[in-house]
Structure formats: structure tokens, C-alpha cells
Scaffold this active site. Structure first.
Site, mmCIF file in Angstrom:
data_model
loop_
_atom_site.group_PDB
_atom_site.id
_atom_site.type_symbol
_atom_site.label_atom_id
_atom_site.label_comp_id
_atom_site.label_asym_id
_atom_site.label_seq_id
_atom_site.Cartn_x
_atom_site.Cartn_y
_atom_site.Cartn_z
ATOM 1 C CE LYS A 29 -3.800 1.896 2.322
ATOM 2 N NZ LYS A 29 -5.108 2.156 3.418
ATOM 3 C CB SER A 39 -7.653 4.194 2.327
ATOM 4 O OG SER A 39 -7.294 3.523 3.449
ATOM 5 C CB SER A 70 -8.518 1.101 4.910
ATOM 6 O OG SER A 70 -9.284 2.507 5.202
HETATM 7 N N1 GLN Z 1 -13.645 4.565 5.788
HETATM 8 C C1 GLN Z 1 -12.518 5.389 7.074
HETATM 9 C C2 GLN Z 1 -12.179 6.068 6.794
HETATM 10 O O1 GLN Z 1 -12.590 7.260 5.521
HETATM 11 C C3 GLN Z 1 -11.411 4.107 7.194
HETATM 12 C C4 GLN Z 1 -10.201 4.725 6.675
HETATM 13 C C5 GLN Z 1 -9.591 4.318 7.416
HETATM 14 O O2 GLN Z 1 -9.590 2.842 7.341
HETATM 15 N N2 GLN Z 1 -7.794 4.368 6.802
HETATM 16 O O3 GLN Z 1 -11.946 7.057 7.955
#
Ligand code: GLN
Length: 459
Positions: free
Chosen positions: A66, A141, A165
Site C-alpha cells: 500500500k 482506503s 480500510s
Molecule cells: N473509511 C474510513 C475513513 O474514511 C476508514 C479509513 C481507514 O481505515 N484508513 O476514515
């Protein structure tokens, strides 16, 4: 995992992975490929194997990183303009550990810029497409990492999970995704989103691969004071009682997902497991708490990007104030800015008590609710998200609709407990469905072992 043996060379595995990465270019999985370095490393490993040297448990296994993990191979962009030119001078502990075992990074995967989002549409480099349906989102994400594994480009990929994410893109693409107990794997060298909920984890095709990666990556690190003393390889516990959260069984959750859960519950019952119904009324506040606590930490963590120390600097700035202002304005995506604004608001002296302090108190209640639940059951089986992968463009202009995606994943991060997203079948149109198994702190290995029971039940 096909660990490089004398029958498969590391070079052929890496070449195959790179070819697949190019073949699937339209999915926009990778921000950058690591072709030259990867092939060089593969040659070295093959040479060492030929000499009979011990090359490690992941020797020659291609993986995807990532693009928010620092490593000296390639730029670490966090899918942002502000970090696009950033070449890290250090390598994160997680990367060092898996590469010490011979794993080879073939490319850096796309994410929502700075990991802010649930669809990978907030990336500066454009969205990643879902592996099952190109008109839909990959989830986020860590969308690129999930799709890299789902399309079988690589054996595994790294992820970070601040509020879902890893688990949500895993379930949108039909692969395993683990959000470990907070503090299990070092966060040293990982671009920080919200330091009190960020964790490092993995995407794999099988529970055994997950177990192997965890036993390599977990462990205390003097460079991250929040890491826990090593516990991962302790004997897993036996699971007998499975909790199901009654509060989530309502119309807000897609029928396909409720059916998948009901199906698994029936199968577990038939295998002799005890099903425990849980009432967890505090979880409905988790989303509100998350979207106060996390932006507060985001605004603080992103303050280091000032156009001077890292990455991009605006060219038409004429004063110091303009360097800061213009670099940040041009370098961040709208969602990054939204979180910085919210974070500064909830931390401001006039509103701190009303928002931030209150949210922290509610967070404690959520932690207590999980503690109570785990007195009644050994783990909880629950959906990851209220719906399968949605269409590209469907929610990206409606931040509240996007935030609602996270309603079932964020409570787990606020409590710091582990959760494993597992594949749970498909909808009639072939979209993948996922469930998550949540356990008490340090039950990571227990959850991975238990997921094999569900896998059998899947057939
Ligand atoms: N979707 C969540 C957010 O927008 C989680 C993002 C994440 O885990 N990095 O904060």
C-alpha cells in the site's frame, strides 16, 4: 503461498506478477511498479537458493505494498499530490520484516489520499476498479491492495486500517483482510492517519497465509512505543460461543448481507457452536465518535506537510505564508481538507469540551461494551459494511453517505480489538460479500484459526 522452491524460480514468479499487473492496468491498482528492483532481488534470491543458502519463509514471493508505507524502493505518495515527489529515507519496520524473509515488492498500490475514504475514489491518481465489476468501487482506503490480491496479481498485499480500510475492500473483493489488535505490528515508517486507531495488516487468499505473515510481522518495536510485547504466536483459544449483534439486524443493512450472515449462523449452529444474541446499543454512536476523534488526529498528523519539509511545494508562493497555504491547498485532496477543517474545529478551545472530550468519553463506553460482550461470547460474527460494492461516483460527492459506509467497521478500531474480514459468498450479480469475525484484544490468531471453520461451512 508458492514459496520459491527449486521447482519455481523467484525470477519467474516476479515476472509473472509484473505481467499480470500490466495486463490489468485498467483497474488502476498500482501507483507505481517496482520492476527493476524486484527483478534484481529475485535474481539474488535464485542465486542464493542455488548455493543452498537459507532464504527465508517468503523467499521470492511477490507482494504489493500500500502506497502509505515508507521504503527506499520508489516514492511513498500516499496517493496524494503533496507526497508525489517524496522518496523516503527509511524503511518501515513491517516492510523490513517481511522483506527480511525474502518477499519481493512488485509495486505500490493505490489508496484514498492519506487513507481518507471508503472507495479509493479520493486518490490523486484516480479510482481503482472493483475486481468483480469494473463499474463499481474497490472499497477503501486500501482498494489497490485488495484488488491486487483478488485479481491474483500477487500472493499478498499490505494494508492499513484506521476505520475499516483493510476489511471493507477485502469484503468488496472476496479476499481475507485482517485488522490486528492495536499495537500488534509496528507503525514505524507508515504514513500516520489517526495514531490511536491506525493498524498495519494484510490481505491474503487464505487463513494460513495470513497466519504466516502475522507471525513474521507482529512484535514489539523500539521505534513504535505503542507496540505490544510479542504475543501473536501464543496458543490460540478454542471458540465455542459466537455473538451476533441484534442491533445490526435492520433495514439499513442490505438483504444479501443479512442473508449471508444468517446462512453462516445456521451452519455454525449445525456444527455445534452456541449462538449468543448481543445487544450493543452504544455502537450506534461509534460513527459520530470516530468522525470527531479521527479528524482531530488527522489534522494534527497532517500539519507536518507544509511545503517545506516534504514533497510538493507550490511554485507561485511569494511569502512563507503562501508556501504553507498554497502548497497545502494544491497538495491535498478535498477530503483531506474536510478532515483538517473538522479536526481543527473539534479541537478548538470553544468546542473542545462539547465535541472532542465528549467523544472520548463515548469511546470509553464503546470499549466497555465490547468488554462486556466478550464475557458472553468468544467472538462476534457481523457484517463489514451495510452493502456490497457500490457504483463509482455514487457516493463520492456525498461525504455523509460515504461515512455511513463505515458504521460497522469503525467501532472495532475505536476499541482496538482485532477483526478478520472473511469472504462469505456472492450476490446474484456476482458481487462479493464479506463478514468479519471480531474478538477480544490479542485473539488475532484465534480468529484466523476459527475462520477455517467458516471456510468449510462456505462449501
Ligand atoms: N473509511 C474510513 C475513513 O474514511 C476508514 C479509513 C481507514 O481505515 N484508513 O476514515
Amino acid at each position: 503461498m508458492k514459496i520459491a522452491s527449486k521447482t519455481v524460480s523467484a525470477v519467474s514468479l516476479v515476472k509473472e506478477a509484473l505481467e499480470k499487473a500490466k495486463k490489468y492496468a485498467e483497474y488502476n491498482v498500482f501507483v507505481s511498479l517496482n520492476e527493476e528492483e524486484a527483478l534484481k532481488k529475485a535474481e539474488e534470491i535464485d542465486a542464493r537458493i542455488a548455493k543452498g543458502e537459507n532464504v527465508g519463509r517468503l523467499a521470492g514471493v511477490p507482494y504489493a505494498l500500500k502506497d502509505n508505507f515508507l521504503s527506499e524502493e520508489g516514492n511513498t505518495t500516499a496517493s496524494s499530490k503533496i507526497l508525489e515527489p517524496f522518496h523516503a529515507p527509511i524503511t518501515s519496520t513491517a516492510v523490513s520484516k517481511i522483506e527480511a524473509e525474502g518477499a519481493i515488492m512488485i509495486g505500490r498500490t493505490n489508496l484514498d489520499s492519506f487513507a481518507h475514504g471508503s472507495s479509493t475514489e479520493n486518490s490523486y491518481f484516480g479510482p481503482t476498479l472493483n475486481s468483480h465489476d469494473k463499474t463499481r468501487v474497490a472499497g477503501g482506503s486500501s482498494g489497490g491492495s485488495a484488488v491486487a490480491v483478488a485479481l491474483d496479481i500477487v500472493e499478498f498485499a499490505t494494508g492499513t486500517d484506521t476505520g475499516g480500510s483493510i476489511r471493507q475492500p477485502a469484503s468488496f473483493n472476496g479476499v481475507y483482510g485482517l485488522k490486528p489488535t492495536y499495537g500488534t505490528i509496528s507503525r514505524y515508517g507508515v504514513v500516520a492517519m489517526a495514531s490511536s486507531t491506525d493498524v498495519v495488516g494484510f490481505f491474503t487468499k487464505t487463513p494460513d497465509d495470513m497466519n504466516l505473515l502475522m507471525s513474521i510481522a507482529a512484535g514489539q518495536d523500539s521505534k513504535d512505543m505503542t507496540t505490544l510485547p510479542d504475543f501473536y504466536d501464543e496458543e490460540p483459544k478454542t471458540i465455542k460461543r459466537i455473538g451476533v449483534i441484534k442491533d445490526f439486524d435492520n433495514d439499513a443493512v442490505d438483504q444479501d448481507i443479512r442473508d449471508a450472515l444468517a446462512h453462516k449462523v445456521e451452519l455454525l449452529k449445525s456444527k455445534g457452536y452456541e449462538i449468543v444474541e448481543l445487544e450493543m446499543p452504544t455502537l450506534k454512536y461509534a460513527l459520530a465518535v470516530y468522525y470527531i476523534v479521527v479528524p482531530a488526529e488527522v489534522s494534527s498528523n497532517l500539519s507536518r506537510h507544509d511545503g517545506i519539509r516534504y514533497g510538493y511545494r507550490s511554485e507561485d508562493a511569494k511569502s512563507l505564508g503562501e508556501v504553507y497555504g498554497k502548497s497545502r491547498n494544491e497538495g491535498f485532496m478535498p477530503e483531506n481538507k474536510r478532515r483538517i477543517m473538522i479536526g481543527n474545529f473539534v479541537l478548538s478551545s470553544g468546542f473542545y469540551d462539547a465535541y472532542y472530550l465528549k467523544a472520548q468519553k463515548a469511546r470509553t463506553k464503546i470499549i466497555e461494551e465490547y468488554n462486556k460482550a466478550f464475557e458472553k461470547c468468544d467472538c462476534i460474527l457481523t457484517p463489514v459494511s451495510p452493502n456490497p460494492a457500490f457504483h463509482l461516483g455514487e457516493k463520492v460527492n456525498d461525504p455523509v453517505a460515504m461515512y455511513l459506509e463505515d458504521v460497522m467497521s469503525v467501532p472495532i478500531n475505536l476499541a482496538g480489538v482485532p477483526s478478520l474480514a472473511v469472504p462469505a459468498g456472492e450476490t446474484a450479480d456476482g458481487l462479493s460479500l464479506g463478514l468479519q469475525i471480531v474478538g477480544p484484544r490479542r485473539s488475532d490468531k484465534t480468529l484466523i484459526e476459527f475462520s477455517k471453520e467458516l471456510e468449510e461451512a462456505n462449501e
